[in-house]
Design a protein around this motif. Structure first.
Motif, PDB file in Angstrom:
ATOM      1  N   ARG A   1     -13.480   5.295  -4.047  1.00 39.80           N
ATOM      2  CA  ARG A   1     -12.221   5.331  -4.792  1.00 39.80           C
ATOM      3  C   ARG A   1     -12.208   6.445  -5.839  1.00 39.80           C
ATOM      4  NH1 ARG A   1     -11.506  -1.200  -5.669  1.00 39.80           N
ATOM      5  NH2 ARG A   1     -10.319  -1.587  -3.754  1.00 39.80           N
TER       6      ARG A   1
ATOM      7  N   LYS B   1      -8.228  15.873   3.316  1.00 38.27           N
ATOM      8  CA  LYS B   1      -6.885  15.674   2.739  1.00 38.27           C
ATOM      9  C   LYS B   1      -6.698  16.528   1.492  1.00 38.27           C
ATOM     10  CE  LYS B   1      -6.362  11.116   4.747  1.00 38.27           C
ATOM     11  NZ  LYS B   1      -6.419   9.682   4.567  1.00 38.27           N
TER      12      LYS B   1
ATOM     13  N   GLY C   1       0.789  -1.231   0.000  1.00 37.72           N
ATOM     14  CA  GLY C   1       0.000   0.000   0.000  1.00 37.72           C
ATOM     15  C   GLY C   1       0.821   1.280   0.000  1.00 37.72           C
ATOM     16  N   GLY C   2       0.272   2.283   0.710  1.00 42.84           N
ATOM     17  CA  GLY C   2       0.835   3.630   0.679  1.00 42.84           C
ATOM     18  C   GLY C   2       2.297   3.708   1.110  1.00 42.84           C
TER      19      GLY C   2
ATOM     20  N   ARG D   1       4.444   2.962  -1.902  1.00 42.10           N
ATOM     21  CA  ARG D   1       4.345   4.113  -2.822  1.00 42.10           C
ATOM     22  C   ARG D   1       5.222   5.268  -2.326  1.00 42.10           C
ATOM     23  NH1 ARG D   1      -0.871   5.982  -1.454  1.00 42.10           N
ATOM     24  NH2 ARG D   1       0.222   7.238   0.062  1.00 42.10           N
TER      25      ARG D   1
ATOM     26  N   ARG E   1      -8.165  12.814  -4.633  1.00 42.17           N
ATOM     27  CA  ARG E   1      -7.359  13.156  -3.444  1.00 42.17           C
ATOM     28  C   ARG E   1      -5.874  12.836  -3.677  1.00 42.17           C
ATOM     29  NH1 ARG E   1      -4.854   9.694   0.781  1.00 42.17           N
ATOM     30  NH2 ARG E   1      -6.783   8.514   1.034  1.00 42.17           N
ATOM     31  N   PHE E   2      -5.585  11.643  -4.216  1.00 42.23           N
ATOM     32  CA  PHE E   2      -4.171  11.306  -4.461  1.00 42.23           C
ATOM     33  C   PHE E   2      -3.587  12.251  -5.514  1.00 42.23           C
ATOM     34  CE2 PHE E   2      -5.310   7.030  -2.688  1.00 42.23           C
ATOM     35  CZ  PHE E   2      -4.400   7.060  -1.626  1.00 42.23           C
TER      36      PHE E   2
ATOM     37  N   ARG F   1      -6.820  -6.562  -6.222  1.00 43.15           N
ATOM     38  CA  ARG F   1      -8.074  -5.942  -5.754  1.00 43.15           C
ATOM     39  C   ARG F   1      -7.845  -4.513  -5.260  1.00 43.15           C
ATOM     40  NH1 ARG F   1      -7.549  -4.505  -0.129  1.00 43.15           N
ATOM     41  NH2 ARG F   1      -5.991  -5.891   0.740  1.00 43.15           N
ATOM     42  N   ARG F   2      -6.633  -4.014  -5.368  1.00 49.40           N
ATOM     43  CA  ARG F   2      -6.344  -2.674  -4.835  1.00 49.40           C
ATOM     44  C   ARG F   2      -6.732  -1.586  -5.827  1.00 49.40           C
ATOM     45  NH1 ARG F   2      -3.293  -2.837  -0.057  1.00 49.40           N
ATOM     46  NH2 ARG F   2      -3.010  -5.006   0.548  1.00 49.40           N
ATOM     47  N   ASP F   3      -6.841  -0.344  -5.328  1.00 51.30           N
ATOM     48  CA  ASP F   3      -7.445   0.709  -6.160  1.00 51.30           C
ATOM     49  C   ASP F   3      -6.576   1.207  -7.318  1.00 51.30           C
ATOM     50  OD1 ASP F   3      -5.758   2.001  -4.349  1.00 51.30           O
ATOM     51  OD2 ASP F   3      -7.300   3.339  -3.522  1.00 51.30           O
TER      52      ASP F   3
ATOM     53  N   GLN G   1      -2.755  15.374  -3.638  1.00 48.25           N
ATOM     54  CA  GLN G   1      -1.625  15.247  -2.703  1.00 48.25           C
ATOM     55  C   GLN G   1      -0.293  15.093  -3.429  1.00 48.25           C
ATOM     56  OE1 GLN G   1      -3.010  11.891  -0.305  1.00 48.25           O
ATOM     57  NE2 GLN G   1      -3.256  13.263   1.454  1.00 48.25           N
TER      58      GLN G   1
ATOM     59  N   ASN H   1      -0.709   2.245  -5.674  1.00 46.02           N
ATOM     60  CA  ASN H   1      -1.017   1.705  -4.341  1.00 46.02           C
ATOM     61  C   ASN H   1      -0.995   0.180  -4.341  1.00 46.02           C
ATOM     62  OD1 ASN H   1      -1.451   4.256  -3.425  1.00 46.02           O
ATOM     63  ND2 ASN H   1      -3.695   4.150  -3.464  1.00 46.02           N
TER      64      ASN H   1
HETATM   65  N1  LIG Z   1     -10.907   2.121  -1.021  1.00 48.02           N
HETATM   66  C1  LIG Z   1      -9.698   1.600  -0.909  1.00 48.02           C
HETATM   67  C2  LIG Z   1      -8.892   1.889   0.207  1.00 48.02           C
HETATM   68  C3  LIG Z   1      -7.635   1.323   0.287  1.00 48.02           C
HETATM   69  N2  LIG Z   1      -7.190   0.498  -0.699  1.00 48.02           N
HETATM   70  C4  LIG Z   1      -5.855  -0.130  -0.596  1.00 48.02           C
HETATM   71  O1  LIG Z   1      -5.416  -0.135   0.749  1.00 48.02           O
HETATM   72  C5  LIG Z   1      -4.201   0.597   0.907  1.00 48.02           C
HETATM   73  C6  LIG Z   1      -4.197   1.367   2.188  1.00 48.02           C
HETATM   74  O2  LIG Z   1      -5.261   2.284   2.202  1.00 48.02           O
HETATM   75  P1  LIG Z   1      -5.189   3.707   2.913  1.00 48.02           P
HETATM   76  O3  LIG Z   1      -4.513   3.558   4.219  1.00 48.02           O
HETATM   77  O4  LIG Z   1      -6.545   4.297   2.870  1.00 48.02           O
HETATM   78  O5  LIG Z   1      -4.338   4.596   1.900  1.00 48.02           O
HETATM   79  P2  LIG Z   1      -2.801   4.745   1.704  1.00 48.02           P
HETATM   80  O6  LIG Z   1      -2.517   4.341   0.307  1.00 48.02           O
HETATM   81  O7  LIG Z   1      -2.017   4.078   2.776  1.00 48.02           O
HETATM   82  O8  LIG Z   1      -2.585   6.304   1.745  1.00 48.02           O
HETATM   83  P3  LIG Z   1      -2.874   7.327   2.945  1.00 48.02           P
HETATM   84  O9  LIG Z   1      -2.389   6.684   4.200  1.00 48.02           O
HETATM   85  O10 LIG Z   1      -2.134   8.537   2.529  1.00 48.02           O
HETATM   86  O11 LIG Z   1      -4.352   7.536   2.931  1.00 48.02           O
HETATM   87  C7  LIG Z   1      -4.126   1.486  -0.337  1.00 48.02           C
HETATM   88  O12 LIG Z   1      -2.793   1.820  -0.650  1.00 48.02           O
HETATM   89  C8  LIG Z   1      -4.757   0.588  -1.384  1.00 48.02           C
HETATM   90  O13 LIG Z   1      -3.846  -0.394  -1.820  1.00 48.02           O
HETATM   91  C9  LIG Z   1      -7.982   0.232  -1.788  1.00 48.02           C
HETATM   92  O14 LIG Z   1      -7.563  -0.502  -2.672  1.00 48.02           O
HETATM   93  N3  LIG Z   1      -9.233   0.780  -1.879  1.00 48.02           N
END
Ligand SMILES: Nc1ccn([C@@H]2O[C@H](COP(=O)(O)OP(=O)(O)OP(=O)(O)O)[C@@H](O)[C@H]2O)c(=O)n1
Length: 398
Positions: free
Chosen positions: A159, A203, A28-29, A32, A165-166, A112-114, A169, A118
């Motif tokens: 998402r 954010k 995840g984040g 990245r 938002r991403f 399955r990630r967004d 940022q 990420n």
């Molecule tokens: N609706 C979402 C929320 C999260 N994720 C996945 O879960 C990870 C962690 O989510 P989150 O903590 O919300 O975001 P981060 O990417 O860690 O970024 P930040 O902490 O800056 O919000 C993301 O990187 C992504 O891989 C996703 O696929 N779909």
């Protein structure tokens, strides 16, 4: 890059899981941000071990989200969340997976990630697992959904706002297919809890690109599916600065909308009472922002940061949309002349000493008059000048 305790804890945990025969990676984040040269505070681990198996490997754990496969491993250096690889089944309500299924394959979990940026993983060896082109999108500065964008947004409609938002940022653009899918499915945002929407906007406001984000919110048509009517004129957000406080973004939005009923907007996004009070203060300071008639009392009624924000907003709104009349233009020069009580060259104690009198209502009268004189440039804000002025102020009952 020197790794801090969270990362050291995460690598130790991964080693322990590997020793027990499981696969484990950072996801995840954190990955990245690591690739962008930033060390995230929040480091998440994904593993092939099932939650019960994770619990047998470590002596101290807490069940923080066991239904979704998350166990908190309480490592002496730092607690770290460890989540079993999973697919997210169907999302009948467009928000959260109804039937999480644990899987043993990292590839399934990343799929399955967004967004591609990420959806990368890092092994303990620091090898990056990048199955969907996350690194090339980081380089190209693009927010691109993993696989089919429509499917990703159908799984979780939030998402769509996360993409914006991403992009705000990171200063990235939204890739074309991803953008089109948001536009097509914008209406699904109405299924999303307002608290989650607010968290994304918080954010956005504190990012460096609020203006671009508002542009995307309008252009994707997400604007039509927010909990309240939301008329965001993107240009009006040029140079907007939140100074790190997301509530300044909400205050600015309310001012932009000329929304008489500010509380309604704050309520619609389920803001806390503390947040509401803060925004109300900014709005009040904005309404009564510094004008030639200001007295010392006016200054002392507001916290300086609130006053500064209100004046900053007034100036920007005036500059960006040019539709405030001239009497509303804040007198910035004056704000700079006397920013706070401490910037006046003398204080109440000086006045008491010079007059030989104790504190009383007279003191406030003198201070009010003194600040007025200084503001209207009749009195120089220097100790000697003020002392002299004070000795001649026979009108004031000392
Ligand atoms: N609706 C979402 C929320 C999260 N994720 C996945 O879960 C990870 C962690 O989510 P989150 O903590 O919300 O975001 P981060 O990417 O860690 O970024 P930040 O902490 O800056 O919000 C993301 O990187 C992504 O891989 C996703 O696929 N779909």
């Amino acid at each position: 890059m020197k790794l801090d305790v969270n990362w050291q804890a995460a690598f130790n945990i991964i080693h322990s899981l590997e020793k027990a025969g499981y696969e484990a990676v950072i996801v995840g984040g954190a990955v990245r941000d690591y690739l962008r040269g930033h060390l995230a505070n929040d480091v998440d681990i994904a593993t092939s071990a099932l939650p019960e198996e994770v619990k047998t490997v470590f002596s101290r754990t807490a069940d923080v989200g066991i239904a979704h496969g998350t166990v908190l491993v309480i490592h002496p250096l730092s607690p770290v969340e460890v989540t079993t690889y999973r697919t997210e089944g169907s999302y009948a309500d467009h928000r959260r997976p109804d039937d999480v299924q644990f899987v043993r394959s990292l590839e399934e979990d990343l799929k399955r990630r967004d967004f591609t940026i990420n959806a990368m993983a890092m092994r303990a060896s620091k090898e990056i697992v990048d199955l969907y082109g996350g690194q090339s999108d980081l380089k190209a500065q693009l927010i691109r959904a993993v696989g089919n964008a429509s499917d990703r947004f159908a799984e979780d409609a939030l998402r769509m706002l996360r993409a914006i938002r991403f992009s705000a940022q990171l200063g990235f653009a939204i890739e074309e297919e991803t953008f089109k899918a948001i536009r097509k499915q914008a209406a699904d945002l109405s299924y999303i809890a307002k608290e989650r929407i607010k968290a994304e906007f918080d954010k956005i406001w504190t990012s460096a690109n609020a203006k671009e984000a508002i542009y995307y919110v309008n252009d994707t048509q997400l604007v039509d599916y927010l909990p309240v009517e939301f008329s965001g004129n993107a240009n009006a957000w040029s140079n907007f600065e939140s100074r790190g406080n997301p509530m300044n973004g909400w205050a600015f939005l309310i001012l932009l909308q000329r929304d008489e009923n500010a509380l309604q907007l704050l309520k619609a996004f389920n803001c806390s009472n503390k947040e509401k009070v803060y925004v109300q203060q900014v709005l009040q300071a904005y309404k009564r922002r510094i004008t030639p008639g200001w007295t010392a009392r006016d200054y002392f009624e507001f916290d300086l940061p609130v006053l500064e924000i209100a004046n900053d907003f007034a100036e920007k709104l005036n500059r960006n949309i040019g539709n405030l009349n001239s009497s509303e233009i804040p007198h910035k020069k004056k704000l700079l002349t006397i920013q706070s009580r401490t910037e006046i060259a003398v204080n109440g104690r000086d006045l008491m000493e010079w007059s030989g009198k104790k504190s009383g209502p007279w003191l406030k009268v003198v201070i009010d008059k003194m600040v007025d004189e200084i503001l209207s440039n009749k009195l120089v804000n220097e100790r000697q000048h003020i002392k002299e002025w004070f000795s001649h102020e026979s009108n004031i009952e000392k």
